[in-house]
Scaffold this motif. Structure first.
Motif, short mmCIF file in Angstrom:
data_model
loop_
_atom_site.label_atom_id
_atom_site.label_comp_id
_atom_site.label_asym_id
_atom_site.label_seq_id
_atom_site.Cartn_x
_atom_site.Cartn_y
_atom_site.Cartn_z
N ILE A 230 -17.56 59.48 -46.63
CA ILE A 230 -18.27 59.01 -45.44
C ILE A 230 -17.40 58.07 -44.61
O ILE A 230 -17.46 58.06 -43.38
CB ILE A 230 -19.58 58.30 -45.85
CG1 ILE A 230 -20.63 59.33 -46.30
CG2 ILE A 230 -20.14 57.46 -44.72
CD1 ILE A 230 -21.17 60.20 -45.19
N ASN A 231 -16.59 57.27 -45.28
CA ASN A 231 -15.72 56.33 -44.59
C ASN A 231 -14.78 57.06 -43.62
O ASN A 231 -14.57 56.62 -42.49
CB ASN A 231 -14.91 55.52 -45.60
CG ASN A 231 -14.05 54.46 -44.94
OD1 ASN A 231 -14.55 53.53 -44.33
ND2 ASN A 231 -12.74 54.60 -45.05
N TYR A 232 -14.22 58.18 -44.07
CA TYR A 232 -13.34 58.97 -43.20
C TYR A 232 -14.12 59.56 -42.02
O TYR A 232 -13.62 59.62 -40.89
CB TYR A 232 -12.67 60.09 -43.99
CG TYR A 232 -11.52 59.62 -44.84
CD1 TYR A 232 -10.32 59.22 -44.26
CD2 TYR A 232 -11.62 59.58 -46.22
CE1 TYR A 232 -9.26 58.78 -45.04
CE2 TYR A 232 -10.57 59.14 -47.01
CZ TYR A 232 -9.38 58.74 -46.41
OH TYR A 232 -8.33 58.30 -47.18
N VAL A 233 -15.35 59.97 -42.29
CA VAL A 233 -16.19 60.56 -41.23
C VAL A 233 -16.44 59.54 -40.13
O VAL A 233 -16.21 59.79 -38.94
CB VAL A 233 -17.53 61.07 -41.80
CG1 VAL A 233 -18.45 61.50 -40.65
CG2 VAL A 233 -17.29 62.24 -42.74
N TRP A 234 -16.91 58.34 -40.51
CA TRP A 234 -17.24 57.31 -39.51
C TRP A 234 -15.99 56.81 -38.80
O TRP A 234 -16.03 56.52 -37.60
CB TRP A 234 -17.98 56.15 -40.16
CG TRP A 234 -19.36 56.45 -40.65
CD1 TRP A 234 -19.91 56.06 -41.84
CD2 TRP A 234 -20.38 57.20 -39.99
NE1 TRP A 234 -21.19 56.51 -41.96
CE2 TRP A 234 -21.51 57.22 -40.84
CE3 TRP A 234 -20.46 57.85 -38.76
CZ2 TRP A 234 -22.70 57.86 -40.49
CZ3 TRP A 234 -21.64 58.51 -38.42
CH2 TRP A 234 -22.74 58.51 -39.27
N THR A 235 -14.89 56.73 -39.54
CA THR A 235 -13.64 56.30 -38.90
C THR A 235 -13.22 57.31 -37.83
O THR A 235 -12.83 56.94 -36.71
CB THR A 235 -12.51 56.16 -39.94
OG1 THR A 235 -12.90 55.20 -40.93
CG2 THR A 235 -11.21 55.70 -39.29
N GLY A 236 -13.31 58.59 -38.16
CA GLY A 236 -12.99 59.63 -37.19
C GLY A 236 -13.90 59.59 -35.98
O GLY A 236 -13.44 59.73 -34.84
#
Length: 333
Positions: free
Chosen positions: A125-131
């Motif tokens: 999820i961290n990668y998703v929100w960062t993107g």
């Protein structure tokens, strides 16, 4: 060993804080031991301190959330964009808190549905929100926020104390009360201690887990809002920050077990203060950022080592207690 951990839980963080304060005061008496430095440390600790109120709750259930920084970035971008479009500040703040709650619920629901650990879920999820953050604003910095919004963190209470410190204290008191004095808090500890035993005792484990991440989301949102109010900017690069790890390091150093079920909010706050005093002091005496990264890594190893030893100590206590109970039952028969 058990006696060491008992003393560490009661006095360890306080002793470490005093040692660091005295050491840096001797090393740089004209800079460190001043009111300005004290307030700077407390202002810096306020953001991670508020975040740690939520992180501690999650850790107590045995959940390690790596998405705090990216969720903060999403919230700051949303709130700042709303304000720049003329939406009233209170509405913007409520929207930010709603996003904090909803993202926390999403993490918990995905983890329960996939039957996986929160560590794995939030790593993705961290990668998703960062993107999403970078797709929304790119590398741009959002500024020009209303002056009234800056007053949330920058108002001087009694003419000297920044209001952000009082927000930090209020959040810490509320979190301590929730964990220590409410039924919900007892359920959080029970789930972290033994999820299956908590379920057999009649606790709705899934419901409490979702509620825990929702409440933690409120604190994450407040942390994001006071950070933005203090800096008066919003940027996607917040998602790349170390807030998640800083909170976890501080909490574990303060005695909150990564495996869950053991730890106190007050000790977690002390751990956060120790971390901030340490790195503020290192900056003042001229230690460069790269060496500070080395020190942070060493502290993380220390925190993990303490966590492992504490977990073993707690397990040993439980085993002894269970053996004692069996022996008593056998004697009674």
């Amino acid at each position: 060993m058990n006696r060491f951990f008992m003393l560490w839980k009661k006095f360890g963080m306080y002793a470490l804080l005093i040692i660091l304060a005295v050491g840096f005061s001797i090393a740089s008496p004209n800079t460190f031991f001043t009111t300005t430095t004290l307030f700077n440390i407390l202002k810096q600790a306020s953001v991670t301190g508020v975040l740690s109120c939520g992180v501690t709750m999650m850790l107590l259930t045995g959940a390690i959330d790596l998405s705090c920084a990216s969720r903060m970035a999403i919230i700051t971008i949303l709130v700042s964009t709303m304000m720049l479009n003329g939406i009233p500040i209170p509405v913007c703040i409520l929207a930010g808190i709603a996003v904090g709650v909803l993202t926390g619920v999403l993490n918990a629901v995905l983890s329960e549905l996939l039957h996986t650990t929160m560590f794995v879920t939030t790593l993705a999820i961290n990668y998703v929100w960062t993107g999403v953050c970078y797709l929304t604003v790119g590398a741009a910095t959002i500024y020009g926020l209303p002056t009234a919004f800056g007053a949330i963190s920058q108002t001087l209470v009694f003419g000297t104390i920044p209001s952000i410190i009082f927000i930090f204290i209020a959040c810490a008191v509320v979190a301590s009360f929730v964990l220590g004095k409410t039924r919900f808090g007892r359920h959080v500890y029970a789930i972290g201690g033994n999820r299956e035993a908590a379920r057999l005792a009649g606790i709705n484990v899934v419901k409490v887990n979702i509620m825990t991440h929702a409440v933690a989301g409120v604190f994450i949102a407040i942390g994001a809002i006071i950070l933005m109010s203090r800096t008066m900017v919003a940027t996607a690069s917040t998602a790349n920050g170390t807030y998640s790890f800083d909170c976890i390091i501080g909490c574990v150093l303060g005695g909150v077990l990564l495996s869950g079920g053991n730890g106190k909010m007050s000790n977690a706050i002390m751990g956060i203060l120790v971390i901030n005093v340490l790195f503020n002091g290192l900056t003042i005496i001229g230690v460069n950022d790269y060496w500070q990264m080395v020190v942070k890594g060493a502290i993380l190893f220390l925190a993990i080592a303490l966590d492992i030893l504490q977990t073993r100590s707690v397990s040993r206590k439980k085993s002894i207690s269970e053996e004692g109970g069996k022996n008593t039952s056998a004697e009674a028969v």
